[in-house]
Write a protein that holds these residues in place. Structure first.
Motif, PDB file in Angstrom:
ATOM      1  N   SER A  95      -1.777  -4.634  -7.983  1.00  0.00           N
ATOM      2  CA  SER A  95      -1.840  -4.053  -6.632  1.00  0.00           C
ATOM      3  C   SER A  95      -0.827  -4.717  -5.701  1.00  0.00           C
ATOM      4  N   TYR A  96      -0.633  -6.023  -5.869  1.00  0.00           N
ATOM      5  CA  TYR A  96       0.370  -6.730  -5.063  1.00  0.00           C
ATOM      6  C   TYR A  96       1.775  -6.249  -5.419  1.00  0.00           C
ATOM      7  N   ILE A  97       2.064  -6.189  -6.739  1.00  0.00           N
ATOM      8  CA  ILE A  97       3.414  -5.830  -7.199  1.00  0.00           C
ATOM      9  C   ILE A  97       3.756  -4.398  -6.795  1.00  0.00           C
ATOM     10  N   SER A  98       2.842  -3.479  -7.094  1.00  0.00           N
ATOM     11  CA  SER A  98       3.128  -2.060  -6.837  1.00  0.00           C
ATOM     12  C   SER A  98       3.211  -1.777  -5.343  1.00  0.00           C
ATOM     13  N   TYR A 161      -3.959   6.614  -8.289  1.00  0.00           N
ATOM     14  CA  TYR A 161      -4.103   6.186  -6.901  1.00  0.00           C
ATOM     15  C   TYR A 161      -2.734   5.967  -6.267  1.00  0.00           C
ATOM     16  N   ARG A 162      -2.677   6.061  -4.937  1.00  0.00           N
ATOM     17  CA  ARG A 162      -1.498   5.556  -4.230  1.00  0.00           C
ATOM     18  C   ARG A 162      -1.524   4.048  -4.398  1.00  0.00           C
ATOM     19  N   ALA A 163      -0.447   3.477  -4.916  1.00  0.00           N
ATOM     20  CA  ALA A 163      -0.454   2.063  -5.308  1.00  0.00           C
ATOM     21  C   ALA A 163      -0.784   1.136  -4.150  1.00  0.00           C
ATOM     22  N   ASN A 164      -0.209   1.416  -2.974  1.00  0.00           N
ATOM     23  CA  ASN A 164      -0.408   0.490  -1.860  1.00  0.00           C
ATOM     24  C   ASN A 164      -1.757   0.656  -1.168  1.00  0.00           C
ATOM     25  N   ARG A 165      -2.657   1.408  -1.798  1.00  0.00           N
ATOM     26  CA  ARG A 165      -4.039   1.539  -1.307  1.00  0.00           C
ATOM     27  C   ARG A 165      -5.044   0.873  -2.247  1.00  0.00           C
ATOM     28  N   THR A 166      -4.548   0.252  -3.317  1.00  0.00           N
ATOM     29  CA  THR A 166      -5.459  -0.200  -4.373  1.00  0.00           C
ATOM     30  C   THR A 166      -5.812  -1.678  -4.297  1.00  0.00           C
ATOM     31  N   THR A 167      -6.937  -1.990  -4.918  1.00  0.00           N
ATOM     32  CA  THR A 167      -7.416  -3.363  -5.087  1.00  0.00           C
ATOM     33  C   THR A 167      -8.057  -3.468  -6.467  1.00  0.00           C
ATOM     34  N   LYS A 168      -7.798  -4.559  -7.165  1.00  0.00           N
ATOM     35  CA  LYS A 168      -8.491  -4.764  -8.431  1.00  0.00           C
ATOM     36  C   LYS A 168      -9.919  -5.226  -8.141  1.00  0.00           C
ATOM     37  N   VAL A 245       1.151 -14.540   8.933  1.00  0.00           N
ATOM     38  CA  VAL A 245      -0.210 -14.862   8.500  1.00  0.00           C
ATOM     39  C   VAL A 245      -1.007 -13.570   8.353  1.00  0.00           C
ATOM     40  N   ILE A 246      -1.653 -13.412   7.209  1.00  0.00           N
ATOM     41  CA  ILE A 246      -2.655 -12.357   7.059  1.00  0.00           C
ATOM     42  C   ILE A 246      -4.004 -13.020   7.321  1.00  0.00           C
ATOM     43  N   LEU A 247      -4.617 -12.656   8.428  1.00  0.00           N
ATOM     44  CA  LEU A 247      -5.912 -13.207   8.802  1.00  0.00           C
ATOM     45  C   LEU A 247      -6.998 -12.298   8.230  1.00  0.00           C
ATOM     46  N   GLU A 248      -7.690 -12.776   7.205  1.00  0.00           N
ATOM     47  CA  GLU A 248      -8.776 -11.991   6.614  1.00  0.00           C
ATOM     48  C   GLU A 248     -10.055 -12.282   7.400  1.00  0.00           C
ATOM     49  N   SER A 249     -10.393 -11.348   8.269  1.00  0.00           N
ATOM     50  CA  SER A 249     -11.503 -11.542   9.198  1.00  0.00           C
ATOM     51  C   SER A 249     -12.767 -10.847   8.689  1.00  0.00           C
ATOM     52  N   TYR A 250     -13.828 -10.969   9.465  1.00  0.00           N
ATOM     53  CA  TYR A 250     -15.100 -10.347   9.101  1.00  0.00           C
ATOM     54  C   TYR A 250     -15.158  -8.905   9.616  1.00  0.00           C
ATOM     55  N   GLY A 251     -15.867  -8.061   8.871  1.00  0.00           N
ATOM     56  CA  GLY A 251     -16.204  -6.713   9.366  1.00  0.00           C
ATOM     57  C   GLY A 251     -15.027  -5.946   9.919  1.00  0.00           C
ATOM     58  N   SER A 252     -15.154  -5.495  11.157  1.00  0.00           N
ATOM     59  CA  SER A 252     -14.106  -4.663  11.762  1.00  0.00           C
ATOM     60  C   SER A 252     -13.064  -5.488  12.512  1.00  0.00           C
ATOM     61  N   GLY A 253     -12.855  -6.732  12.048  1.00  0.00           N
ATOM     62  CA  GLY A 253     -11.793  -7.561  12.628  1.00  0.00           C
ATOM     63  C   GLY A 253     -12.299  -8.742  13.421  1.00  0.00           C
ATOM     64  N   ASN A 254     -13.521  -9.168  13.153  1.00  0.00           N
ATOM     65  CA  ASN A 254     -14.137 -10.222  13.961  1.00  0.00           C
ATOM     66  C   ASN A 254     -13.814 -11.613  13.427  1.00  0.00           C
ATOM     67  N   THR A 309      -4.941  -2.605   2.956  1.00  0.00           N
ATOM     68  CA  THR A 309      -5.520  -3.605   2.041  1.00  0.00           C
ATOM     69  C   THR A 309      -4.797  -4.939   2.245  1.00  0.00           C
ATOM     70  N   THR A 310      -5.434  -6.012   1.820  1.00  0.00           N
ATOM     71  CA  THR A 310      -4.783  -7.329   1.882  1.00  0.00           C
ATOM     72  C   THR A 310      -3.507  -7.333   1.055  1.00  0.00           C
ATOM     73  N   GLU A 311      -3.564  -6.743  -0.143  1.00  0.00           N
ATOM     74  CA  GLU A 311      -2.399  -6.728  -1.039  1.00  0.00           C
ATOM     75  C   GLU A 311      -1.220  -6.010  -0.392  1.00  0.00           C
ATOM     76  N   SER A 312      -1.510  -4.882   0.228  1.00  0.00           N
ATOM     77  CA  SER A 312      -0.460  -4.110   0.878  1.00  0.00           C
ATOM     78  C   SER A 312       0.028  -4.799   2.146  1.00  0.00           C
ATOM     79  N   ALA A 313      -0.887  -5.464   2.854  1.00  0.00           N
ATOM     80  CA  ALA A 313      -0.513  -6.189   4.075  1.00  0.00           C
ATOM     81  C   ALA A 313       0.459  -7.318   3.762  1.00  0.00           C
ATOM     82  N   VAL A 314       0.213  -8.036   2.662  1.00  0.00           N
ATOM     83  CA  VAL A 314       1.122  -9.111   2.242  1.00  0.00           C
ATOM     84  C   VAL A 314       2.516  -8.538   1.977  1.00  0.00           C
TER      85      VAL A 314
END
Length: 345
Positions: A95-98, A161-168, A245-254, A309-314
């Motif tokens: 998912s990161y590579i694609s 799937y669209r690759a940049n929408r996926t997560t393993k 920085v990718i900030l992985e927050s809680y819920g809807s961004g908290n 997704t986190t993968e696509s955000a990176v």
């Protein structure tokens, strides 16, 4: 003269390319140059197949941005000779590579299908053959003498799937991937069924392929958890040459609204470090300001990643950081759907 599409398989490494040596019981690399002889079912596909393999197969855990460049350079040098590409990588970082490849290729007019497997191609219960055969079949599909797919996709266990929408999502199930915020583009059953309304439609039809090879890898994922300390956050945000920085927050961004946490982020943003907020949840979207615990993030200039997704955000962060954009323009482009990676509001 043949009108069969020409498909190029690019093998980078991963489980899919392993076969068992029955004399030693050890796994060894599969010879993709003899793929049609080894998988005779491929002869039934309406296409011509060639293959290229990395000299040294790369375990997906060792993937990095230089290998991303190697992949897109193979596509670039073969783009006019082939009508579609099937890229085989290890599933762990697929998912990161694609996702990265989707941003690196602008004005793409041909299918690029990533696939792999949970079991080696030589295993008696393997999922590799179906994934590979169907990926090639999908890359061969044409409509009105044009490829039906004109984007970077990921095919696994009967779903495209669209690759940049996926997560393993699973280390052991054959259904290893999910796309929580965007439906599957196609499903493989008795027939291949495409949801054509969901396919990415390039707006620039006659422009040549542009390959973006400069990725900034000075980025970090900061995953929040209850009890995270000031020292931890401070150490991460003080990394030398940090650009994003990718900030992985809680819920809807908290996130914590404690003064020390907000001040550290504010100081980082003042140093022109781009901070993007994505949700830890497997599905859903960041909505900054929806709760009190995200109001301050919005105020200091943290960028909402919406439903990326986190993968696509990176990947998108690495791509956009090279463009030397102001905070306002960076925010504009990050929140804009460039390759279908974000749901347009």
């Amino acid at each position: 003269m043949t009108n069969k599409p020409n498909i190029l398989i690019i093998y980078t490494g991963g489980t899919i390319g392993m076969v068992k040596d029955y004399k030693t019981n050890a796994l060894k690399a599969f010879d993709f140059s003899e793929i049609v002889q080894n998988i005779p079912e491929l002869q039934q596909l309406n296409c011509n197949i060639k293959s290229i393999s990395f000299k040294e197969p790369i375990d997906s855990s060792n993937m990095n941005t230089q290998y991303y460049i190697d992949i897109v350079e193979i596509i670039e040098s073969n783009y006019t000779k082939f009508d579609g590409f099937v890229i085989l990588t290890g599933s762990d970082t697929m998912s990161y590579i694609s996702s990265a490849v989707s941003f690196m290729l602008e004005n793409l007019q041909k299918p690029i299908i990533f696939t792999g497997s949970q079991l080696p191609i030589g295993d008696i219960r393997t999922d590799a053959k179906e994934n590979l055969i169907t990926s090639i079949a999908i890359a061969s599909v044409r409509k009105q003498h044009q490829p039906l797919i004109k984007e970077v996709c990921l095919y696994f266990e009967y779903k495209l799937y669209r690759a940049n929408r996926t997560t393993k999502i699973s280390a052991e199930h054959f259904e290893a991937f999910a796309s929580m915020n965007y439906p599957a583009l196609a499903e493989s059953g008795v027939h291949l069924k495409f949801n054509e309304a969901l396919l990415f439609k390039p707006t620039e039809k006659d422009k040549p392929l542009i390959v973006r090879k400069n990725l900034i890898s000075d980025v970090v994922i900061l995953k929040l958890f209850p009890g995270i300390t000031k020292a931890t956050v401070e150490a991460i945000l003080s990394i030398q040459n940090l650009k994003g920085v990718i900030l992985e927050s809680y819920g809807s961004g908290n996130a914590p609204n404690e003064t020390w946490f907000i001040d550290l982020l504010k100081k980082a943003i003042a140093k022109e470090i781009k901070v993007v907020n994505v949700t830890q949840c497997s599905g859903g979207s960041v909505i900054l300001g929806h709760y009190d615990t995200s109001v301050k993030l919005k105020k200091i200039g943290v960028i909402s990643g919406l439903d990326i997704t986190t993968e696509s955000a990176v990947a998108k962060l690495m791509y956009l950081l090279n463009e030397d954009l102001s905070l306002e323009m960076f925010k504009y482009h990050f929140q804009k759907s460039l390759r279908g990676e974000i749901t347009k509001k």
